[in-house]
Design a protein around this motif. Structure first.
Motif, PDB file in Angstrom:
ATOM      1  N   UNK A  23       0.841  -1.197   0.000  1.00  0.00           N
ATOM      2  CA  UNK A  23       0.000   0.000   0.000  1.00  0.00           C
ATOM      3  C   UNK A  23       0.879   1.251   0.000  1.00  0.00           C
ATOM      4  N   UNK A  24       1.881   1.288   0.843  1.00  0.00           N
ATOM      5  CA  UNK A  24       2.800   2.430   0.896  1.00  0.00           C
ATOM      6  C   UNK A  24       3.579   2.565  -0.408  1.00  0.00           C
ATOM      7  N   UNK A  25       4.065   1.456  -0.931  1.00  0.00           N
ATOM      8  CA  UNK A  25       4.801   1.485  -2.199  1.00  0.00           C
ATOM      9  C   UNK A  25       3.899   2.031  -3.311  1.00  0.00           C
ATOM     10  N   UNK A  26       2.656   1.605  -3.333  1.00  0.00           N
ATOM     11  CA  UNK A  26       1.706   2.063  -4.357  1.00  0.00           C
ATOM     12  C   UNK A  26       1.444   3.558  -4.245  1.00  0.00           C
ATOM     13  N   UNK A  27       1.231   4.043  -3.030  1.00  0.00           N
ATOM     14  CA  UNK A  27       0.989   5.475  -2.826  1.00  0.00           C
ATOM     15  C   UNK A  27       2.175   6.312  -3.289  1.00  0.00           C
ATOM     16  N   UNK A  28       3.371   5.896  -2.915  1.00  0.00           N
ATOM     17  CA  UNK A  28       4.567   6.668  -3.284  1.00  0.00           C
ATOM     18  C   UNK A  28       4.828   6.615  -4.783  1.00  0.00           C
ATOM     19  N   UNK A  29       4.576   5.473  -5.383  1.00  0.00           N
ATOM     20  CA  UNK A  29       4.744   5.344  -6.836  1.00  0.00           C
ATOM     21  C   UNK A  29       3.748   6.228  -7.563  1.00  0.00           C
ATOM     22  N   UNK A  30       2.509   6.223  -7.114  1.00  0.00           N
ATOM     23  CA  UNK A  30       1.484   7.072  -7.728  1.00  0.00           C
ATOM     24  C   UNK A  30       1.859   8.541  -7.610  1.00  0.00           C
ATOM     25  N   UNK A  31       2.335   8.962  -6.451  1.00  0.00           N
ATOM     26  CA  UNK A  31       2.742  10.358  -6.252  1.00  0.00           C
ATOM     27  C   UNK A  31       3.848  10.740  -7.245  1.00  0.00           C
ATOM     28  N   UNK A  32       4.820   9.862  -7.429  1.00  0.00           N
ATOM     29  CA  UNK A  32       5.900  10.115  -8.377  1.00  0.00           C
ATOM     30  C   UNK A  32       5.356  10.220  -9.811  1.00  0.00           C
ATOM     31  N   UNK A  33       4.484   9.314 -10.196  1.00  0.00           N
ATOM     32  CA  UNK A  33       3.896   9.347 -11.544  1.00  0.00           C
ATOM     33  C   UNK A  33       3.166  10.664 -11.771  1.00  0.00           C
TER      34      UNK A  33
END
Length: 139
Positions: A23-33
């Motif tokens: 969940x944390x990895x997904x949130x941070x990846x989305x923010x970067x995108x």
């Protein structure tokens, strides 16, 4: 803030293991995108929605999952795939959930997105579902 260089559609898929840390990895990846595409103004709500969708995929299934993010025609679609073909529980209201932390995820998705839904998936003999929501850009 970065500006979007083009209105060309784009799409990313992040395959994740069945692990709550996803969940944390997904949130941070989305923010970067979103930052790289000049859409950071959608970041807070998009992160919240992605976290709810991915959390449901990881907590309520046993197999792998994926976060999918797509931009097209001013609409950001965020979705989570999981290997469980069972439909998601219909979203209730926050009042129905009371003090419980369970059962609020899809109610939150419904309240914060412009549109949401789900669809069953079958691919290469694998079954599952895709739960998604959309945010319309007010640029």
């Amino acid at each position: 803030m970065l500006e979007c260089e083009s209105d060309e559609p784009w799409e990313y898929t992040l395959y994740i293991p069945n692990d709550v840390r996803a969940v944390t990895v997904s949130r941070r990846t989305l923010r970067l995108i979103l930052t790289m595409h000049g859409l950071i103004r959608l970041g807070d709500v998009a992160e919240l929605l992605a976290a709810e969708l991915v959390s449901n995929a990881v907590r309520h299934t046993k197999g792998p999952a994926a976060l999918r993010v797509r931009w097209s025609a001013g609409v950001l679609r965020i979705g989570a795939w999981d290997a469980d073909p069972e439909p998601p529980e219909p979203p209730g209201s926050f009042e129905q959930a009371g003090d419980s932390e369970e059962g609020r995820g899809l109610a939150l998705v419904r309240a914060c997105s412009d549109l949401w839904g789900w669809q069953p998936l079958t691919r290469d003999g694998n079954r599952g579902k895709y739960v998604w929501c959309e945010l319309t850009s007010a640029a």
